[in-house]
Write a protein that holds these residues in place. Structure first.
Motif, PDB file in Angstrom:
ATOM      1  N   ILE A  53       2.107 -35.711   1.024  1.00 41.43           N
ATOM      2  CA  ILE A  53       0.924 -36.280   0.363  1.00 41.43           C
ATOM      3  C   ILE A  53      -0.221 -35.272   0.384  1.00 41.43           C
ATOM      4  CG2 ILE A  53      -0.870 -38.054   0.546  1.00 41.43           C
ATOM      5  CD1 ILE A  53       1.279 -39.977   1.537  1.00 41.43           C
ATOM      6  N   SER A  54      -0.401 -34.580   1.498  1.00 40.10           N
ATOM      7  CA  SER A  54      -1.469 -33.576   1.605  1.00 40.10           C
ATOM      8  C   SER A  54      -1.283 -32.463   0.586  1.00 40.10           C
ATOM      9  CB  SER A  54      -1.493 -32.987   3.021  1.00 40.10           C
ATOM     10  OG  SER A  54      -1.811 -33.972   3.976  1.00 40.10           O
ATOM     11  N   MET A  55      -0.053 -32.027   0.393  1.00 40.07           N
ATOM     12  CA  MET A  55       0.210 -30.978  -0.594  1.00 40.07           C
ATOM     13  C   MET A  55      -0.106 -31.467  -1.999  1.00 40.07           C
ATOM     14  SD  MET A  55       3.672 -29.095   0.823  1.00 40.07           S
ATOM     15  CE  MET A  55       3.503 -27.762  -0.386  1.00 40.07           C
ATOM     16  N   ALA A  56       0.264 -32.708  -2.303  1.00 45.59           N
ATOM     17  CA  ALA A  56      -0.018 -33.257  -3.633  1.00 45.59           C
ATOM     18  C   ALA A  56      -1.523 -33.364  -3.868  1.00 45.59           C
ATOM     19  CB  ALA A  56       0.656 -34.625  -3.785  1.00 45.59           C
TER      20      ALA A  56
ATOM     21  N   GLY B 265     -10.965 -22.107   7.996  1.00 49.87           N
ATOM     22  CA  GLY B 265     -10.434 -22.289   9.343  1.00 49.87           C
ATOM     23  C   GLY B 265     -11.104 -23.425  10.087  1.00 49.87           C
ATOM     24  N   VAL B 266     -12.412 -23.559   9.922  1.00 46.91           N
ATOM     25  CA  VAL B 266     -13.138 -24.646  10.587  1.00 46.91           C
ATOM     26  C   VAL B 266     -12.702 -25.998  10.026  1.00 46.91           C
ATOM     27  CG1 VAL B 266     -15.405 -25.714  10.889  1.00 46.91           C
ATOM     28  CG2 VAL B 266     -15.122 -23.256  11.241  1.00 46.91           C
ATOM     29  N   LEU B 267     -12.675 -26.129   8.684  1.00 50.95           N
ATOM     30  CA  LEU B 267     -12.279 -27.395   8.085  1.00 50.95           C
ATOM     31  C   LEU B 267     -10.838 -27.749   8.429  1.00 50.95           C
ATOM     32  CD1 LEU B 267     -13.982 -27.128   4.579  1.00 50.95           C
ATOM     33  CD2 LEU B 267     -14.583 -28.693   6.434  1.00 50.95           C
ATOM     34  N   ALA B 268      -9.961 -26.743   8.409  1.00 47.16           N
ATOM     35  CA  ALA B 268      -8.561 -27.001   8.772  1.00 47.16           C
ATOM     36  C   ALA B 268      -8.465 -27.427  10.231  1.00 47.16           C
ATOM     37  CB  ALA B 268      -7.724 -25.758   8.514  1.00 47.16           C
ATOM     38  N   GLY B 269      -9.249 -26.774  11.103  1.00 47.37           N
ATOM     39  CA  GLY B 269      -9.240 -27.152  12.515  1.00 47.37           C
ATOM     40  C   GLY B 269      -9.737 -28.562  12.739  1.00 47.37           C
ATOM     41  N   ILE B 270     -10.788 -28.946  12.031  1.00 42.44           N
ATOM     42  CA  ILE B 270     -11.293 -30.319  12.137  1.00 42.44           C
ATOM     43  C   ILE B 270     -10.228 -31.313  11.684  1.00 42.44           C
ATOM     44  CG2 ILE B 270     -12.979 -31.947  11.188  1.00 42.44           C
ATOM     45  CD1 ILE B 270     -14.969 -29.594  11.097  1.00 42.44           C
ATOM     46  N   LEU B 271      -9.556 -30.999  10.591  1.00 43.22           N
ATOM     47  CA  LEU B 271      -8.484 -31.879  10.112  1.00 43.22           C
ATOM     48  C   LEU B 271      -7.379 -32.018  11.156  1.00 43.22           C
ATOM     49  CD1 LEU B 271      -7.998 -30.912   6.351  1.00 43.22           C
ATOM     50  CD2 LEU B 271      -8.660 -33.138   7.263  1.00 43.22           C
ATOM     51  N   VAL B 272      -7.008 -30.917  11.775  1.00 49.02           N
ATOM     52  CA  VAL B 272      -5.950 -30.952  12.781  1.00 49.02           C
ATOM     53  C   VAL B 272      -6.333 -31.874  13.936  1.00 49.02           C
ATOM     54  CG1 VAL B 272      -4.815 -29.555  14.546  1.00 49.02           C
ATOM     55  CG2 VAL B 272      -4.950 -28.718  12.210  1.00 49.02           C
TER      56      VAL B 272
ATOM     57  N   ALA C 176      -3.565 -29.310   7.173  1.00 52.55           N
ATOM     58  CA  ALA C 176      -3.918 -27.892   7.136  1.00 52.55           C
ATOM     59  C   ALA C 176      -2.822 -27.074   6.467  1.00 52.55           C
ATOM     60  CB  ALA C 176      -4.169 -27.386   8.556  1.00 52.55           C
ATOM     61  N   ILE C 177      -1.572 -27.354   6.807  1.00 52.01           N
ATOM     62  CA  ILE C 177      -0.463 -26.643   6.173  1.00 52.01           C
ATOM     63  C   ILE C 177      -0.415 -26.955   4.686  1.00 52.01           C
ATOM     64  CG2 ILE C 177       2.060 -26.518   6.019  1.00 52.01           C
ATOM     65  CD1 ILE C 177       2.153 -26.869   9.051  1.00 52.01           C
ATOM     66  N   GLY C 178      -0.608 -28.217   4.324  1.00 48.05           N
ATOM     67  CA  GLY C 178      -0.576 -28.594   2.917  1.00 48.05           C
ATOM     68  C   GLY C 178      -1.605 -27.845   2.100  1.00 48.05           C
ATOM     69  N   ALA C 179      -2.848 -27.794   2.585  1.00 53.31           N
ATOM     70  CA  ALA C 179      -3.909 -27.096   1.857  1.00 53.31           C
ATOM     71  C   ALA C 179      -3.645 -25.596   1.796  1.00 53.31           C
ATOM     72  CB  ALA C 179      -5.257 -27.366   2.524  1.00 53.31           C
ATOM     73  N   HIS C 180      -3.228 -25.026   2.905  1.00 50.47           N
ATOM     74  CA  HIS C 180      -2.989 -23.580   2.975  1.00 50.47           C
ATOM     75  C   HIS C 180      -1.839 -23.180   2.052  1.00 50.47           C
ATOM     76  CE1 HIS C 180      -3.201 -19.967   5.964  1.00 50.47           C
ATOM     77  NE2 HIS C 180      -2.992 -19.551   4.731  1.00 50.47           N
TER      78      HIS C 180
ATOM     79  N   VAL D  62     -13.830 -31.300  -0.407  1.00 47.83           N
ATOM     80  CA  VAL D  62     -13.296 -32.500  -1.058  1.00 47.83           C
ATOM     81  C   VAL D  62     -11.903 -32.813  -0.536  1.00 47.83           C
ATOM     82  CG1 VAL D  62     -12.511 -33.484  -3.254  1.00 47.83           C
ATOM     83  CG2 VAL D  62     -14.702 -32.279  -3.134  1.00 47.83           C
ATOM     84  N   PHE D  63     -11.081 -31.790  -0.430  1.00 49.43           N
ATOM     85  CA  PHE D  63      -9.729 -32.014   0.098  1.00 49.43           C
ATOM     86  C   PHE D  63      -9.784 -32.559   1.524  1.00 49.43           C
ATOM     87  CE2 PHE D  63      -6.409 -30.509   2.926  1.00 49.43           C
ATOM     88  CZ  PHE D  63      -5.300 -31.146   2.375  1.00 49.43           C
ATOM     89  N   ALA D  64     -10.618 -31.971   2.374  1.00 44.22           N
ATOM     90  CA  ALA D  64     -10.691 -32.407   3.765  1.00 44.22           C
ATOM     91  C   ALA D  64     -11.099 -33.871   3.859  1.00 44.22           C
ATOM     92  CB  ALA D  64     -11.675 -31.532   4.541  1.00 44.22           C
TER      93      ALA D  64
END
Length: 316
Positions: A125-128, A223-230, A239-243, A283-285
């Motif tokens: 779902i995150s990738m989509a 990196g900060v937004l991905a870390g917050i999501l994690v 984080a993997i989906g967005a990256h 927006v993604f986060a």
């Protein structure tokens, strides 16, 4: 197998607290682990890349000087260059898992999420969502400007095959290393919710090489937004989906309208580029957090006596 038996994972812990134990737990394992991880990254990834370059020279017999071949590989002038670099970065997955197991004595599956390993539905779902959001932002950014001319580069379909097959794994590897192991390890040094996120984001940006200030901030902010999501969703999936989607789009579109080598060589972006990227990531986060709540994702490890024991090898 007993020498690989692991310690029990703390119950009710956030993702970033998984490597933590008692308050008086010595910091030495984390310091050793962080230094070992960085050292292995600096040694193993370049070694694999060079081995792949040499293998390509032997298999493909391109002719010319070997030094010219190495430069073409490093620049991504040829698909073998992308393949070599991505396979080199994918080694971050076994490096991260091995350090968690051998240095911290924790089962590697807890590096993926608090329920351990991947929650595949949320990852897909995150990738989509990332694909839709990033493409909408790209479209909005292009409004009022001439549409770029479609001119696929040489060997585009080979590049695309390599991109599709390796970019998701390469993105996952970077997330395992930076938002996974390093975030958890830094958090044991100073148990504050922001510390692991900030430190891992700084290293993530620095490890991308030469870059101007907006490009550094772009990567740091991701990196900060991905870390917050994690931390807030309890795992690496968003984080993997967005990256992964970001890399697939960057390389896939570059090969259609310019060259993948130009994207690889990017060292400078403008402040407007930074603003657009921050908008898309933000927006993604937000959507990823809302979807995680909708799916009622667990954000802490199972309580004592429930779920996986967190020990390895498993006992019958």
């Amino acid at each position: 197998m007993d020498r690989f038996a692991t310690e029990r994972t703390p119950s009710g812990a956030r993702y970033d607290e998984i490597l933590s134990g008692a308050d008086d737990q010595p910091k030495l394992p984390s310091l050793v682990g962080i230094m070992t991880a960085v050292l292995l990254f600096l040694l193993v990834a370049p070694a694999v890349s060079q081995l792949m370059a040499a293998l390509g020279w032997l298999l493909l017999s391109p002719g010319g000087e070997y030094a010219d071949w190495l430069r073409a590989v490093a620049r991504f002038d040829i698909p073998w260059g992308m393949l070599s670099a991505h396979l080199a970065l994918i080694t971050l997955i076994p490096i991260s898992l091995a350090i968690v197991l051998l240095v911290h004595r924790r089962h590697p599956e807890w590096l993926a999420s608090v329920r351990p390993w991947f929650r595949w539905r949320y990852l897909l779902i995150s990738m989509a969502v990332a694909f839709v959001v990033f493409n909408l932002m790209l479209f909005a950014r292009q409004l009022g400007q001439p549409f770029p001319v479609l001119q696929p580069q040489a060997d585009y379909w080979v590049f695309l095959a390599v991109t599709v097959l390796t970019s998701p794994l390469q993105a996952a590897a970077e997330e395992f290393f930076f938002r996974g192991y390093l975030l958890q390890a830094f958090q044991t040094l100073l148990p504050r919710p922001w510390f692991g996120v900030i430190c891992s984001a700084v290293l993530f940006a620095l490890f991308h090489g030469t870059q101007n200030l907006p490009l550094f901030l772009d990567r740091f902010a991701f990196g900060v937004l991905a870390g917050i999501l994690v931390v807030r969703t309890g795992g690496l999936e968003a984080a993997i989906g967005a990256h992964a989607v970001n890399n697939l789009m960057a390389f896939g579109y570059a090969g259609l309208y310019s060259t993948i080598a130009q994207v690889k060589a990017t060292q400078v972006i403008g402040w407007a580029d930074l603003a657009w990227d921050l908008g898309g990531f933000g927006v993604f986060a937000l959507l990823a957090l809302l979807i995680g709540r909708r799916l009622r994702l667990a954000v802490t490890t199972p309580p004592a006596g429930g779920g996986s024991s967190g020990t390895w090898p498993r006992r019958p």
